[in-house]
Scaffold this active site. Structure first.
Site: not given
Length: 160
Positions: A129, A91, A93, A81, A122, A25, A95, A85
């Protein structure tokens, strides 16, 4: 891969994941907490958070850190919060498995809402999502007051 509740013994790995997230981030120096903070805050008599971890061959490769909140409109909610990963395990799975576990926890607890923040740049996370059925709220702004802001506010109160 195993998804399980995090334990106090997982906190060193959780801190490493939090630090990796801060680098992702673009805030590599922002993490101020320690393993002791995580152990105290997550495993005291009244824990402030809970975790699920993704484990592969006895290595924690991902974490979902969450806590319960209360909405005056909805009642009990979960705030996710962070979901992190390890970069070299993305990649795989992990997450999706952690995300799914949070959703299942919300249903099990009967919460009315699960919420979290995502950075506007992002795009991979945002697309994920949205595809999962989550709603991105563009009309709400995140408001924060950091430690310096708190001190300045309190000083102004004392001087008035």
């Amino acid at each position: 891969m195993i998804i399980r509740k995090g334990t106090i013994q997982d906190m060193p790995s959780v801190l490493l994941l939090i630090q990796e997230l801060a680098e992702f981030e673009k805030e590599p120096n922002a993490v101020e907490i320690s393993v002791k903070d995580l152990e105290k805050d997550g495993f005291s008599e009244n824990p402030l958070f809970q975790t699920f971890v993704a484990e592969v061959e006895n290595e924690v490769v991902g974490v979902a850190l969450y806590y319960y909140r209360y909405s005056t409109w909805k009642g009990k909610t979960i705030h996710l919060e962070d979901l992190v990963v390890k970069e070299n395990k993305r990649g795989t799975g992990a997450g999706f498995a952690l995300y799914s576990e949070i959703i299942k926890q919300g249903q099990k607890e009967g919460v009315k809402r699960i919420e979290w923040n995502v950075l506007d740049w992002n795009t991979n996370a945002i697309q994920f999502y949205e595809k999962s059925g989550a709603t991105i709220l563009d009309d709400w702004k995140v408001v924060q007051m950091n430690e310096n802001g708190i001190s300045k506010f309190i000083s102004k109160l004392k001087n008035n």
